[in-house]
Design an enzyme around this catalytic site. Structure first.
Site, PDB file in Angstrom:
ATOM      1  N   GLU A 190       9.259   8.587 -17.367  1.00  0.00           N
ATOM      2  CA  GLU A 190       7.849   8.970 -17.579  1.00  0.00           C
ATOM      3  C   GLU A 190       7.391   8.594 -18.979  1.00  0.00           C
ATOM      4  O   GLU A 190       6.267   8.126 -19.183  1.00  0.00           O
ATOM      5  CB  GLU A 190       7.678  10.473 -17.367  1.00  0.00           C
ATOM      6  CG  GLU A 190       7.890  10.911 -15.923  1.00  0.00           C
ATOM      7  CD  GLU A 190       8.051  12.424 -15.824  1.00  0.00           C
ATOM      8  OE1 GLU A 190       7.201  13.150 -16.348  1.00  0.00           O
ATOM      9  OE2 GLU A 190       9.046  12.879 -15.226  1.00  0.00           O
ATOM     10  N   SER A 207      14.528  21.816 -17.018  1.00  0.00           N
ATOM     11  CA  SER A 207      13.323  22.590 -17.300  1.00  0.00           C
ATOM     12  C   SER A 207      13.720  23.885 -17.995  1.00  0.00           C
ATOM     13  O   SER A 207      14.786  24.439 -17.732  1.00  0.00           O
ATOM     14  CB  SER A 207      12.603  22.905 -15.986  1.00  0.00           C
ATOM     15  OG  SER A 207      11.810  24.062 -16.127  1.00  0.00           O
ATOM     16  N   HIS A 219       0.829  -1.220   0.000  1.00  0.00           N
ATOM     17  CA  HIS A 219       0.000   0.000   0.000  1.00  0.00           C
ATOM     18  C   HIS A 219       0.859   1.264   0.000  1.00  0.00           C
ATOM     19  O   HIS A 219       0.431   2.308   0.489  1.00  0.00           O
ATOM     20  CB  HIS A 219      -0.951   0.039   1.207  1.00  0.00           C
ATOM     21  CG  HIS A 219      -1.675  -1.251   1.436  1.00  0.00           C
ATOM     22  ND1 HIS A 219      -2.877  -1.560   0.816  1.00  0.00           N
ATOM     23  CD2 HIS A 219      -1.342  -2.338   2.177  1.00  0.00           C
ATOM     24  CE1 HIS A 219      -3.258  -2.770   1.192  1.00  0.00           C
ATOM     25  NE2 HIS A 219      -2.353  -3.273   2.012  1.00  0.00           N
ATOM     26  N   LYS A 252      15.688  22.131 -11.897  1.00  0.00           N
ATOM     27  CA  LYS A 252      15.007  20.865 -12.165  1.00  0.00           C
ATOM     28  C   LYS A 252      15.876  19.820 -12.843  1.00  0.00           C
ATOM     29  O   LYS A 252      16.687  20.105 -13.704  1.00  0.00           O
ATOM     30  CB  LYS A 252      13.804  21.122 -13.076  1.00  0.00           C
ATOM     31  CG  LYS A 252      12.703  21.885 -12.383  1.00  0.00           C
ATOM     32  CD  LYS A 252      11.869  21.002 -11.494  1.00  0.00           C
ATOM     33  CE  LYS A 252      10.756  20.407 -12.311  1.00  0.00           C
ATOM     34  NZ  LYS A 252       9.896  19.578 -11.482  1.00  0.00           N
TER      35      LYS A 252
END
Ligand code: ARG
Length: 463
Positions: free
Chosen positions: A290, A277, A156, A283
């Site tokens: 992804e 970024s 979980h 960043k």
């Protein structure tokens, strides 16, 4: 003029010609189309259907055409030919005349396209199996070189029990080993020969389907001509294998993304597998992880598209089947790219054992082992569970972990606790005590690692 111009008085207009064409996609099957035609021509000659000189002329011209396609000098024109079969056959006839015009004896584009697609899938499965092995190897190297690293295991997404980082990496190698088996099964399914089924019913020429089976590397001729021209299960097998594997990669990448957040900090991706970024200078984004996660949606979509296309089709060939190739080719290429990208990303990531250990100190991760301690002293496990639950509650009240309690705190809940409870809270000892086959104890993981290595070597032999 179309190949069927005898029957027609008008050509289709250029929009419908382009709409009906599959050439932009199936030109990728040129090598398989040529191999199928050469095998068919020689079989026809061996059976006395065409002259040996014709078969030789066909082979010679087809080899020239293949060389030109590979050199990039062959001009594909959808207005002249709607698919790869007509493009190559049209060119063959333009070059060698009647000999070329005899090639299509006893053959239809229906058995031809099924043959080409199957040969293509057999090859692509081999490529995918190879890329699958490379990713497994990268995971194994990370497992081996960080063998002693302990991390929190989750259920979980909450701290559950400590596990070896190597154990976690190996979990993915087993998923990928099953994917390998699925890819191999898809290759086996593809390796059946449809050639000789002709349009749908077989043919009156004395074709030797066993000869083309051997020449093309198929395992057997498909026993039913209707099934031969209309079956696309082998593509669904490939798409299913790709989808399941893409789902596995997506899960792996989800963890990579999570682990590289500042909240986790378990890993750092190498610069070559990250992006910055355009506005936020600080960043470093796990874009490629992804993207792999995102591409799984596309691969699964390819599978669903073909299933839906197939479900309403009566026997035998229907033009709907022309929609079968684009998604399958796309899924195979996408998965192969994802395998490659994931392998590089895993191989170059840096592990932070200290950050993992810091998290291990939180979330009462030794609680199960404390309960087991009591149960091993004779307290029924359910009672032991209750006792430790109360200890955890006490810790939460005080804002400490289990190792912040004194022996008196423990014995206040159960007089079965003794001095040695302190040793029970040692995380390495907790990990190492899980020695069941497949468990996370170091000795068990060592055995597992060796098994995974043997499996890898055995699979490599199967490519
Ligand atoms: N381009 C077609 C396909 O990909 C080849 C078979 C065409 N057969 C036919 N009867 N129209 O399916």
């Amino acid at each position: 003029m179309a190949l069927w111009s005898g029957r027609f008085e008008q050509d289709v207009d250029s929009f419908t010609q382009a709409f009906g064409a599959s050439l932009p996609v199936d030109k990728q099957l040129y090598a398989q189309d040529i191999a199928g035609s050469i095998a068919h021509a020689h079989m026809l000659a061996a059976q006395g259907v065409i002259a040996t000189e014709d078969a030789e002329a066909i082979e010679g011209a087809l080899n020239d055409i293949r060389a030109e396609i590979e050199a990039g000098t062959f001009v594909f024109d959808v207005n002249a030919a709607e698919d790869i079969h007509m493009a190559i056959e049209g060119e063959l006839i333009a070059r060698i005349g009647d000999a070329g015009a005899r090639l299509h004896t006893g053959r239809s584009r229906n058995d031809q396209v099924a043959t080409d697609t199957r040969l293509f899938v057999m090859e692509r499965c081999g490529d995918l199996m190879e890329a699958n092995i490379a990713l497994r190897r990268a995971l194994m190297v990370q497992a081996e070189s960080n063998f002693d690293v302990v991390m929190p295991g989750y259920t979980h997404l909450q701290h559950a029990q400590p596990v070896l980082f190597a154990h976690h990496m190996l979990a993915y190698t087993w998923m990928l080993a099953r994917d390998f088996t699925r890819l191999e099964a898809a290759r086996t399914a593809a390796a059946m020969n449809p050639l000789g089924a002709a349009a749908l019913a077989g043919t009156t020429y004395p074709l030797d389907r066993f000869a083309t089976t051997d020449a093309l590397g198929f395992s057997a001729p498909i026993p039913n001509s209707l099934d031969a021209v209309s079956d696309r299960d082998f593509l669904l097998d490939l798409l299913h294998a790709c989808s399941v594997s893409a789902m596995h990669l997506s899960r792996l990448c989800e963890e990579v993304i999570l682990w590289s957040t500042s909240e986790f900090g378990f890993i750092t991706l190498s610069d070559s597998y990250s992006t910055g970024s355009s506005i936020m200078p600080q960043k470093k984004n796990p874009d490629f992880a992804e993207l792999i996660r995102g591409k799984s949606g596309r691969i699964i979509g390819d599978m669903v598209a073909l299933l839906v296309t197939m479900k309403g089709l009566p026997l035998a060939y229907n033009k709907d089947l022309q929609e079968d190739k684009e998604g399958a080719i796309d899924a195979a290429r996408t998965l192969e790219d994802c395998y490659r990208c994931a392998a590089g990303m895993i191989a170059t990531m840096t592990i932070h054992p200290q950050a993992m250990r810091a998290q291990l100190r939180r979330g009462f991760i030794a609680a199960t082992d404390v309960a087991d301690y009591l149960a091993k002293k004779g307290l029924p496990f359910r009672r032991a569970h209750e006792v430790v639950g109360r200890l955890v509650l006490e810790c939460e009240r005080r804002g400490c972990e289990l190792d912040g309690l004194s022996l008196a705190d423990f014995t206040a809940q159960s007089d079965l606790f003794e001095e040695d409870i302190v040793r029970m809270l040692d995380l390495d000892a907790i990990v190492d005590a899980r020695l069941t086959y497949g468990g996370t104890g170091r000795a068990a993981v060592k055995t597992q690692f060796e098994e995974a290595q043997q499996r890898l070597a055995a699979d490599e032999e199967r490519i």
